[in-house]
Scaffold this active site. Structure first.
Site, short mmCIF file in Angstrom:
data_model
loop_
_atom_site.label_atom_id
_atom_site.label_comp_id
_atom_site.label_asym_id
_atom_site.label_seq_id
_atom_site.Cartn_x
_atom_site.Cartn_y
_atom_site.Cartn_z
N LYS A 220 4.87 5.97 -8.55
CA LYS A 220 3.66 6.79 -8.60
C LYS A 220 3.82 7.83 -9.71
O LYS A 220 4.82 8.55 -9.76
CB LYS A 220 3.40 7.48 -7.26
CG LYS A 220 2.10 8.26 -7.23
CD LYS A 220 1.77 8.75 -5.85
CE LYS A 220 0.48 9.58 -5.82
NZ LYS A 220 -0.69 8.81 -6.27
N HIS B 263 6.03 9.71 -1.98
CA HIS B 263 5.43 8.44 -2.41
C HIS B 263 6.50 7.57 -3.07
O HIS B 263 7.60 8.03 -3.36
CB HIS B 263 4.29 8.68 -3.40
CG HIS B 263 3.02 9.13 -2.76
ND1 HIS B 263 2.77 10.45 -2.46
CD2 HIS B 263 1.94 8.44 -2.33
CE1 HIS B 263 1.58 10.55 -1.91
NE2 HIS B 263 1.05 9.35 -1.82
#
Length: 237
Positions: free
Chosen positions: A145, A141
């Site tokens: 995040k 990600h």
């Protein structure tokens, strides 16, 4: 097209993507509440949200529970896309039940990811009959995040590990602006099988969240994307 009223809690990249897509699909966006405005849920009421049919919440794990509880107590059905708060799911479920307000949560609103979770369970059940394959998960990600592993990786791991009857290790990578990639790998000495979902654009999550929001209007109870997509309780080989 729809003429439903939508409130958006969270003005980050996901909130912006949802707003853009909602307008394109004919939603009336009644409010966009920033993370500072919704601190501890204090800025959230039916009136402040513009009396919407439903709200979507994409903020931070530290803010999500208070925001969701404020929506439920205000009688506003809420779709929750924030992850990393699931230790409080029991409390949130209790309040949703007590208030008779709809709640829909999911670690990932991508339609493809939800199918991937089912495929992971099915594949793991088949692989459980073989002795030479190990399993692991790699999830990647964007660098901002906060939670690792991702909620999606946890869901994939649970689906597959339940079938394999053993834990599955997960590697989390946080880099750049990657929307999200999840890969379940079955590895043996001379071959490898993998199931992969690659999100090309953040709008894939916005699209699923809007589908979930439209489905939730008028419903009471606690739901997930399994209910929206009418997925089976389990996939049997």
């Amino acid at each position: 097209m729809t003429n439903r009223k939508l409130a958006i809690i969270g003005d980050g990249k996901m909130g912006q993507a949802i707003r853009q897509l909602a307008v394109e699909h004919g939603w009336r966006v009644t409010a966009v509440v920033g993370e500072r405005e919704s601190a501890n849920g204090a800025g959230i009421s039916r009136l402040s949200l513009g009396e919407p049919d439903v709200a979507v919440e994409f903020t931070l794990p530290s803010a999500a529970v208070a925001n969701v509880l404020a929506c439920l107590r205000a009688g506003v059905p809420v779709v929750v896309g924030t992850t990393g708060w699931y230790d409080s799911l029991q409390e949130v479920t209790r309040v949703a039940t007590e208030t008779g307000t709809g709640l829909l949560w999911s670690p990932n609103f991508s339609l493809g990811v939800n199918v991937l979770i089912e495929l992971s369970r099915y594949a793991a059940r088949l692989m459980s009959k073989l002795e030479d394959f190990d399993a692991h998960i790699i999830e990647t990600h964007h660098s901002k995040k906060k939670d690792a592993p991702s909620g999606t990786a946890i869901a994939i791991a649970k689906a597959a590990s339940d079938a394999l009857e053993r834990p599955i290790p997960t590697t989390s990578v946080r880099t750049g602006s990657v929307p999200g990639t999840h890969e379940l790998v079955f590895d043996a000495a001379f071959e490898q099988l993998s199931l992969t979902h690659l999100a090309r654009d953040r709008r894939v999550f916005a699209e699923g969240a809007l589908k979930a929001a439209d489905w939730l209007v008028g419903k009471k109870g606690v739901f997930t994307m399994r209910d929206v997509l009418q997925l089976p309780a389990r996939a049997n080989p």
